[in-house]
Write a protein that holds these residues in place. Structure first.
Motif, PDB file in Angstrom:
ATOM      1  N   ASP A 181       0.862  -1.183   0.000  1.00  0.00           N
ATOM      2  CA  ASP A 181       0.000   0.000   0.000  1.00  0.00           C
ATOM      3  C   ASP A 181       0.900   1.236   0.000  1.00  0.00           C
ATOM      4  O   ASP A 181       1.987   1.220   0.579  1.00  0.00           O
ATOM      5  CB  ASP A 181      -0.882  -0.033   1.258  1.00  0.00           C
ATOM      6  N   ILE A 182       0.444   2.297  -0.639  1.00  0.00           N
ATOM      7  CA  ILE A 182       1.240   3.528  -0.677  1.00  0.00           C
ATOM      8  C   ILE A 182       1.003   4.368   0.566  1.00  0.00           C
ATOM      9  O   ILE A 182       1.931   4.784   1.238  1.00  0.00           O
ATOM     10  CB  ILE A 182       0.886   4.381  -1.917  1.00  0.00           C
ATOM     11  N   ASN A 183      -0.264   4.621   0.859  1.00  0.00           N
ATOM     12  CA  ASN A 183      -0.620   5.549   1.942  1.00  0.00           C
ATOM     13  C   ASN A 183      -0.848   4.812   3.248  1.00  0.00           C
ATOM     14  O   ASN A 183      -1.870   4.163   3.432  1.00  0.00           O
ATOM     15  CB  ASN A 183      -1.876   6.334   1.553  1.00  0.00           C
ATOM     16  N   MET A 184       0.145   4.932   4.120  1.00  0.00           N
ATOM     17  CA  MET A 184       0.060   4.320   5.443  1.00  0.00           C
ATOM     18  C   MET A 184       0.612   5.311   6.460  1.00  0.00           C
ATOM     19  O   MET A 184       1.491   6.106   6.134  1.00  0.00           O
ATOM     20  CB  MET A 184       0.872   3.018   5.496  1.00  0.00           C
ATOM     21  N   PRO A 185       0.116   5.255   7.686  1.00  0.00           N
ATOM     22  CA  PRO A 185       0.651   6.157   8.713  1.00  0.00           C
ATOM     23  C   PRO A 185       2.079   5.775   9.095  1.00  0.00           C
ATOM     24  O   PRO A 185       2.474   4.624   8.961  1.00  0.00           O
ATOM     25  CB  PRO A 185      -0.304   5.953   9.892  1.00  0.00           C
ATOM     26  N   ALA A 219       9.386  -9.062  -6.703  1.00  0.00           N
ATOM     27  CA  ALA A 219       8.409  -8.312  -7.507  1.00  0.00           C
ATOM     28  C   ALA A 219       7.541  -7.493  -6.553  1.00  0.00           C
ATOM     29  O   ALA A 219       6.821  -8.051  -5.725  1.00  0.00           O
ATOM     30  CB  ALA A 219       7.553  -9.273  -8.318  1.00  0.00           C
ATOM     31  N   ILE A 220       7.643  -6.166  -6.651  1.00  0.00           N
ATOM     32  CA  ILE A 220       6.872  -5.293  -5.780  1.00  0.00           C
ATOM     33  C   ILE A 220       5.739  -4.659  -6.587  1.00  0.00           C
ATOM     34  O   ILE A 220       5.972  -4.028  -7.621  1.00  0.00           O
ATOM     35  CB  ILE A 220       7.744  -4.195  -5.151  1.00  0.00           C
ATOM     36  N   TYR A 221       4.530  -4.859  -6.084  1.00  0.00           N
ATOM     37  CA  TYR A 221       3.338  -4.281  -6.700  1.00  0.00           C
ATOM     38  C   TYR A 221       2.761  -3.231  -5.758  1.00  0.00           C
ATOM     39  O   TYR A 221       2.549  -3.512  -4.578  1.00  0.00           O
ATOM     40  CB  TYR A 221       2.271  -5.348  -6.948  1.00  0.00           C
ATOM     41  N   ILE A 222       2.512  -2.055  -6.285  1.00  0.00           N
ATOM     42  CA  ILE A 222       1.822  -1.027  -5.530  1.00  0.00           C
ATOM     43  C   ILE A 222       0.334  -1.354  -5.593  1.00  0.00           C
ATOM     44  O   ILE A 222      -0.209  -1.577  -6.670  1.00  0.00           O
ATOM     45  CB  ILE A 222       2.084   0.376  -6.121  1.00  0.00           C
ATOM     46  N   GLY A 231      11.675  -0.079 -11.440  1.00  0.00           N
ATOM     47  CA  GLY A 231      11.782  -1.513 -11.203  1.00  0.00           C
ATOM     48  C   GLY A 231      10.538  -2.152 -10.609  1.00  0.00           C
ATOM     49  O   GLY A 231      10.487  -3.369 -10.433  1.00  0.00           O
ATOM     50  N   LEU A 232       9.530  -1.350 -10.304  1.00  0.00           N
ATOM     51  CA  LEU A 232       8.300  -1.913  -9.745  1.00  0.00           C
ATOM     52  C   LEU A 232       7.661  -2.869 -10.742  1.00  0.00           C
ATOM     53  O   LEU A 232       7.662  -2.631 -11.944  1.00  0.00           O
ATOM     54  CB  LEU A 232       7.305  -0.799  -9.395  1.00  0.00           C
ATOM     55  N   ALA A 233       7.096  -3.943 -10.208  1.00  0.00           N
ATOM     56  CA  ALA A 233       6.472  -4.954 -11.067  1.00  0.00           C
ATOM     57  C   ALA A 233       5.143  -4.481 -11.631  1.00  0.00           C
ATOM     58  O   ALA A 233       4.714  -4.946 -12.684  1.00  0.00           O
ATOM     59  CB  ALA A 233       6.286  -6.255 -10.290  1.00  0.00           C
ATOM     60  N   GLY A 234       4.469  -3.573 -10.915  1.00  0.00           N
ATOM     61  CA  GLY A 234       3.205  -3.092 -11.430  1.00  0.00           C
ATOM     62  C   GLY A 234       2.405  -2.336 -10.403  1.00  0.00           C
ATOM     63  O   GLY A 234       2.819  -2.143  -9.260  1.00  0.00           O
ATOM     64  N   PHE A 235       1.243  -1.917 -10.859  1.00  0.00           N
ATOM     65  CA  PHE A 235       0.298  -1.173 -10.043  1.00  0.00           C
ATOM     66  C   PHE A 235      -1.023  -1.910 -10.089  1.00  0.00           C
ATOM     67  O   PHE A 235      -1.504  -2.270 -11.170  1.00  0.00           O
ATOM     68  CB  PHE A 235       0.141   0.241 -10.615  1.00  0.00           C
TER      69      PHE A 235
END
Length: 128
Positions: free
Chosen positions: A58-62, A85-88, A106-110
């Motif tokens: 997840d992108i938005n975290m405290p 492999a990192i997916y947002i 280098g991100l694997a995807g969204f």
């Protein structure tokens, strides 16, 4: 080869759903879940812990957001994107986040929430 997946997301409901979806997909033999990116970072930096094949982030975290997590993990694993492999994964993405994606080629995807079992199966099959 045992495939592993790591989910880092502060949403309790999403955590419950993704656990069930991962089990239904039947492509990952190991799954770990974190509510806080800082906890995941601490564990993944431990020399006795190996990187998972896939991270759903997840992108938005405290506290520490997804972008900070990637930057800090890359310091421990310079070839991070070749090893994992990192997916947002997010329910909505701001324009600024779309721009930030460009910094992490280098991100694997969204992936947009909710993730589907078919997507997890595809991701699992794509893992080396």
């Amino acid at each position: 080869m045992r495939k592993g997946i790591c989910v880092i997301d502060d949403d309790e409901i999403y955590q419950k759903i993704i656990r069930k979806l991962i089990a239904r997909a039947e492509v990952f033999e190991r799954a770990v879940f974190y509510m806080r990116a800082s906890d995941a970072l601490e564990d993944l930096r431990n020399p006795e812990t190996s990187l998972p094949d896939v991270i759903l982030l997840d992108i938005n975290m405290p506290g520490m957001d997804g972008w900070q997590f990637i930057e800090l993990l890359q310091k421990s694993y310079p070839s991070l994107f070749n090893e994992c492999a990192i997916y947002i994964v997010t329910s909505s993405i701001a324009y600024s986040d779309k721009e930030k994606l460009k910094e992490f080629s280098g991100l694997a995807g969204f992936l947009s929430k909710p993730i589907k079992v078919d997507q997890l199966i595809e991701i699992g099959k794509a893992v080396k």
